[in-house]
Design a protein around this motif. Structure first.
Motif, PDB file in Angstrom:
ATOM      1  N   GLY A 176       0.843  -1.200   0.000  1.00 51.33           N
ATOM      2  CA  GLY A 176       0.000   0.000   0.000  1.00 51.33           C
ATOM      3  C   GLY A 176       0.875   1.247   0.000  1.00 51.33           C
ATOM      4  O   GLY A 176       1.930   1.257   0.644  1.00 51.33           O
ATOM      5  N   ILE A 219      -4.728   1.359   3.387  1.00 46.89           N
ATOM      6  CA  ILE A 219      -4.902   1.440   1.926  1.00 46.89           C
ATOM      7  C   ILE A 219      -4.750   0.039   1.315  1.00 46.89           C
ATOM      8  O   ILE A 219      -5.547  -0.374   0.462  1.00 46.89           O
ATOM      9  N   ALA A 220      -3.740  -0.693   1.794  1.00 53.19           N
ATOM     10  CA  ALA A 220      -3.545  -2.067   1.302  1.00 53.19           C
ATOM     11  C   ALA A 220      -4.729  -2.944   1.688  1.00 53.19           C
ATOM     12  O   ALA A 220      -5.169  -3.796   0.912  1.00 53.19           O
TER      13      ALA A 220
END
Ligand code: KG4
Ligand code: ZN
Length: 382
Positions: free
Chosen positions: A16, A355-356
């Motif tokens: 991410g 985010i990942a």
């Protein structure tokens, strides 16, 4: 990038990348849940001198940091780039120039590896900072309050058949974000930067019932697709300003600005200055401001939960680190028999693990970003 070959989910590893504001962040997360590394290079010290984020400086600093931060994330995870299944990057909302650095880097990285690039909405990232820790997505809809320096949003969210969450915005601030109000009031009172943690740390020594603020609050109202529970925080900021002016507290604020230097924590400041620079008047004001903001967030959130019949709450974003907010939201949720989740340590404020994690269901569902994907500074969620 999206063409050919379908999805390749082998190691479950996603890198991410997050550069939407003033943190350059990279993380490696396995299967959308297990954080192998979570590296954040913060620019707080750089922007502190200006009392807020300076966009041009932020972009330049991201450029400087992005390579070492990604390297560190891979090294700390003990993972080689070739082991990754995908690269995920924040494409918005945020500062255009700042977003661009992460997007271009992520694009090149994914292209070089021959792996898909997943575009992630920063706001969905904040929601996943909680969902990723709760294991599988809760049964039924979730009411998510995302409350940070740039955002104050309420979403009714539910996973679709493909496992990807769908969002419907049922509330947003019509002016300042809650974190912005925290930061501006802290600045006015001569406290450190960013102001949220300072207000949080000092409020414990004040009496929240000392000052009553009369500020405009938005009543639930009919929107295009259902009742909306919007917020407003500019009124309370003005009310604090009037209070400070009315009591002639400006000179003391100036003294605090000089005395509460860099490196000092709110607890240390209290120890050293309680009763002098941090007198009862200012501590009560801080506690009262915080009580009013948290009270307003609670009123709208629980009214929305009631209206939409949602039993699961998620509170995320930088302000979700606030102790008073956590205490009162937790107690109220318990009293109503609702579940509530907050981000774990280090996941409230901006990071790339979230985010990942948000990218994972999208990767599994076969989504990937087109090569033309660009920064979307005003991107909305739902
Ligand atoms: O999510 P975040 O890192 O960045 C944005 O997307 O905006 O949130 C940063 C915001 C700042 O306004 C900061 O003052 C606030 O979160 N914040 C807090 C606390 N910790 C950070 N506000 C209140 N209490 C805290 N403990
Ligand atoms: Zn954020």
């Amino acid at each position: 990038m999206s063409e050919g070959g379908g999805v390749r989910v082998q190691s479950g590893l996603v890198l991410g990348i997050e550069t939407s504001c003033d943190e350059t962040a990279a993380a490696v997360v396995r299967g959308g849940r297990q954080i192998l590394s979570n590296v954040v290079a913060t620019q707080i010290a750089l922007h502190a001198a200006y009392g807020g984020v300076v966009p041009e400086l932020a972009s330049r600093e991201h450029l400087r940091n992005i390579v070492p931060v990604v390297r560190a994330a891979l090294a700390q995870a003990g993972v080689r780039a070739e082991d990754l299944d995908a690269v995920a990057v924040t494409t918005g909302p945020g500062l255009a120039g700042a977003l661009l650095v992460g997007i271009q880097y992520a694009k090149a990285f994914a292209f070089g590896l021959g792996r898909p690039l997943i575009a992630v909405n920063h706001l969905e990232g904040h929601v996943y900072a909680v969902l990723m820790e709760g294991g599988q997505v809760a049964e039924g809809p979730v009411l998510a309050l995302v409350v940070s320096g740039g955002h104050t949003h309420l979403y009714v969210a539910q996973a679709g058949a493909d496992g990807v969450m769908g969002y419907r915005n049922v509330g947003r601030t019509v002016d300042d974000a809650a974190g912005e109000a925290y930061d501006k009031v802290a600045k006015l009172l001569g406290l450190g930067y960013p102001g949220g943690p300072w207000m949080d740390g000092l409020a414990v020594a004040g009496d929240a019932s000392a000052v009553t603020f009369n500020f405009g609050q938005i009543k639930p109202r009919d929107g295009e697709d259902g009742v909306r529970f919007d917020f407003s925080f500019s009124g309370i900021k003005t009310a604090v300003l009037r209070y400070v002016q009315g009591r002639g507290m400006e000179a003391a604020s100036e003294q605090r600005r000089v005395a509460l230097g860099a490196g000092m924590t709110p607890a240390e400041a209290l120890q050293q200055y309680k009763g002098t620079l941090l007198d009862a008047e200012v501590l009560n004001l801080i506690a009262s401001f915080q009580g009013a903001v948290v009270g307003n967030l609670m009123r709208q959130t629980f009214a929305a939960a009631e209206h939409y019949g949602v039993r699961h709450l998620v509170v995320s974003g930088g302000v979700a680190a606030n102790r008073e907010l956590r205490r009162r939201f937790t107690a109220e949720a318990a009293a109503r028999g609702m579940t509530i989740g907050f981000p774990g340590v280090g996941l409230s404020t901006d990071n790339a693990a979230m985010i990942a994690a948000a990218a994972w269901p999208r990767l599994v569902a076969g989504e990937s970003a087109a090569e033309s994907v660009a920064a979307q500074p005003q991107l909305r969620l739902g």
